[in-house]
Design a protein around this motif. Structure first.
Motif, PDB file in Angstrom:
ATOM      1  N   ARG A 105       0.836  -1.204   0.000  1.00  0.00           N
ATOM      2  CA  ARG A 105       0.000   0.000   0.000  1.00  0.00           C
ATOM      3  C   ARG A 105       0.872   1.256   0.000  1.00  0.00           C
ATOM      4  NH1 ARG A 105      -5.582  -1.270   2.046  1.00  0.00           N
ATOM      5  NH2 ARG A 105      -5.766   0.953   2.454  1.00  0.00           N
ATOM      6  N   HIS A 106       2.127   1.131   0.396  1.00  0.00           N
ATOM      7  CA  HIS A 106       3.030   2.289   0.356  1.00  0.00           C
ATOM      8  C   HIS A 106       3.369   2.696  -1.076  1.00  0.00           C
ATOM      9  CE1 HIS A 106       3.945   3.155   4.578  1.00  0.00           C
ATOM     10  NE2 HIS A 106       3.795   1.863   4.801  1.00  0.00           N
ATOM     11  N   HIS A 107       3.115   1.824  -2.045  1.00  0.00           N
ATOM     12  CA  HIS A 107       3.340   2.213  -3.447  1.00  0.00           C
ATOM     13  C   HIS A 107       2.356   3.297  -3.890  1.00  0.00           C
ATOM     14  CE1 HIS A 107       6.100  -1.013  -3.860  1.00  0.00           C
ATOM     15  NE2 HIS A 107       5.267  -1.970  -4.206  1.00  0.00           N
ATOM     16  N   VAL A 112       0.720   6.062   5.056  1.00  0.00           N
ATOM     17  CA  VAL A 112       1.901   6.598   5.746  1.00  0.00           C
ATOM     18  C   VAL A 112       2.106   5.903   7.089  1.00  0.00           C
ATOM     19  CG1 VAL A 112       1.894   8.907   4.693  1.00  0.00           C
ATOM     20  CG2 VAL A 112       0.446   8.471   6.687  1.00  0.00           C
ATOM     21  N   ASP A 113       3.360   5.775   7.481  1.00  0.00           N
ATOM     22  CA  ASP A 113       3.708   5.324   8.831  1.00  0.00           C
ATOM     23  C   ASP A 113       4.073   6.581   9.615  1.00  0.00           C
ATOM     24  OD1 ASP A 113       3.462   2.661   7.997  1.00  0.00           O
ATOM     25  OD2 ASP A 113       5.563   2.563   7.395  1.00  0.00           O
ATOM     26  N   VAL A 114       3.424   6.759  10.769  1.00  0.00           N
ATOM     27  CA  VAL A 114       3.606   8.026  11.490  1.00  0.00           C
ATOM     28  C   VAL A 114       4.162   7.826  12.903  1.00  0.00           C
ATOM     29  CG1 VAL A 114       1.749   9.124  10.171  1.00  0.00           C
ATOM     30  CG2 VAL A 114       1.231   8.062  12.400  1.00  0.00           C
ATOM     31  N   PRO A 170      -0.473  -6.605  12.895  1.00  0.00           N
ATOM     32  CA  PRO A 170      -1.027  -5.287  13.246  1.00  0.00           C
ATOM     33  C   PRO A 170       0.047  -4.202  13.229  1.00  0.00           C
ATOM     34  CG  PRO A 170      -1.819  -6.952  14.768  1.00  0.00           C
ATOM     35  CD  PRO A 170      -0.763  -7.614  13.934  1.00  0.00           C
ATOM     36  N   GLU A 171      -0.286  -3.066  12.628  1.00  0.00           N
ATOM     37  CA  GLU A 171       0.650  -1.940  12.536  1.00  0.00           C
ATOM     38  C   GLU A 171      -0.097  -0.683  12.917  1.00  0.00           C
ATOM     39  OE1 GLU A 171       2.331  -1.733   8.610  1.00  0.00           O
ATOM     40  OE2 GLU A 171       3.479  -3.572   8.864  1.00  0.00           O
ATOM     41  N   ARG A 172      -0.038  -0.331  14.183  1.00  0.00           N
ATOM     42  CA  ARG A 172      -0.793   0.832  14.634  1.00  0.00           C
ATOM     43  C   ARG A 172      -0.250   2.127  14.032  1.00  0.00           C
ATOM     44  NH1 ARG A 172      -2.078   3.119  20.758  1.00  0.00           N
ATOM     45  NH2 ARG A 172      -4.227   3.696  20.312  1.00  0.00           N
ATOM     46  N   TRP A 173       0.990   2.094  13.612  1.00  0.00           N
ATOM     47  CA  TRP A 173       1.619   3.303  13.065  1.00  0.00           C
ATOM     48  C   TRP A 173       1.205   3.583  11.616  1.00  0.00           C
ATOM     49  CZ3 TRP A 173       4.251  -1.053  14.833  1.00  0.00           C
ATOM     50  CH2 TRP A 173       4.622  -1.968  13.843  1.00  0.00           C
ATOM     51  N   HIS A 174       0.497   2.629  11.004  1.00  0.00           N
ATOM     52  CA  HIS A 174       0.188   2.740   9.570  1.00  0.00           C
ATOM     53  C   HIS A 174      -1.207   3.341   9.361  1.00  0.00           C
ATOM     54  CE1 HIS A 174       0.649   0.986   5.345  1.00  0.00           C
ATOM     55  NE2 HIS A 174      -0.602   1.434   5.371  1.00  0.00           N
ATOM     56  N   LEU A 175      -1.253   4.506   8.709  1.00  0.00           N
ATOM     57  CA  LEU A 175      -2.525   5.164   8.385  1.00  0.00           C
ATOM     58  C   LEU A 175      -2.740   5.144   6.879  1.00  0.00           C
ATOM     59  CD1 LEU A 175      -2.321   8.425  10.556  1.00  0.00           C
ATOM     60  CD2 LEU A 175      -3.381   6.238  11.188  1.00  0.00           C
TER      61      LEU A 175
HETATM   62 ZN   LIG Z   1       3.257   1.072   6.726  1.00  0.00          ZN
END
Ligand SMILES: [Zn+2]
Length: 226
Positions: A105-107, A112-114, A170-175
């Motif tokens: 999805r970063h493509h 974004v990872d925040v 799970p990646e809580r930093w990923h919006l």
């Molecule tokens: Zn990410």
């Protein structure tokens, strides 16, 4: 939709976030700035650790893990012994933590990872669960984000990897920015996924093709929705 956009092979849809090297989808920039401004008023410095990543970058990560040059981790982030694993086990271990090149999805520039720069320097950010859960430096920011998302005041941002659905950890930093990313995901058909792999030169390509249906379902479609 242009498949090169979905596969991270073009930057034509992106713009640079001022004062940084991060590239974002140009139609997302304004809403990201609004969210960042609201965060600032609430006492946080909402900052990006990672935004757009191109195909080549993801390919380097994939091939390093697929050849044992970069450590593989199990479900609980415990190191795995590469030499004892079958190709299919290696592929699925990588997919838990890293997307297949062309399938991140970063493509898209919509994700974004925040982190909170008020409590953490960019160079210290590792994007691990302990940073974003109770007691971690980014936990208060993420609690605030949860409230905003729940109240529909996050300008369309949501968490695609909030819960453990057996796919991506799970990646809580990923919006993710739903107004764009939901239609990107819809455009990302199985045929597109298949083409991405079959046109590639990836290590473990044959394993990916053999399990393409399962990988597509489990790691691309199987995410949380807004
Ligand atoms: Zn990410």
């Amino acid at each position: 939709m242009n498949l090169d956009v979905l596969f991270g092979k073009t930057r034509e849809h992106l713009t640079c976030l001022e004062g940084t090297e991060h590239l974002l989808h140009r139609d997302m920039l304004q809403d990201f700035l609004r969210l960042r401004e609201d965060a600032r008023k609430a006492g946080f410095e909402l900052s990006i650790a990672s935004a757009f990543r191109g195909y080549e970058r993801q390919e380097i990560i994939w091939n390093a893990k697929a050849t044992g040059q970069r450590q593989l981790l199990d479900e609980k982030a415990v190191p795995l012994v590469f030499e004892l694993m079958s190709p299919i086990e290696i592929a699925f271990a990588i997919l838990r933590w890293s997307a297949v090149p062309g399938g991140s999805r970063h493509h898209w520039g919509t994700d974004v990872d925040v982190f909170d720069r008020r409590t953490q320097g960019q160079e210290d950010v590792k994007l691990v669960p302990s940073e974003v859960t109770a007691g971690g430096p980014a936990a208060p920011l993420h609690d605030w984000l949860d409230e905003r998302i729940k109240a529909s005041k996050a300008y369309g941002f949501f968490r695609p990897y909030e819960t453990d659905r057996g796919g991506v950890a799970p990646e809580r930093w990923h919006l993710s920015y739903a107004p764009l990313s939901q239609s990107f995901l819809e455009a990302y058909t199985f045929a597109a996924f298949w083409k991405n792999i079959s046109d590639s030169e990836l290590v473990l390509k044959n394993v990916l093709l053999q399990s393409a249906e399962e990988i597509y379902q489990r790691f691309m479609l199987n995410v949380d929705h807004p």
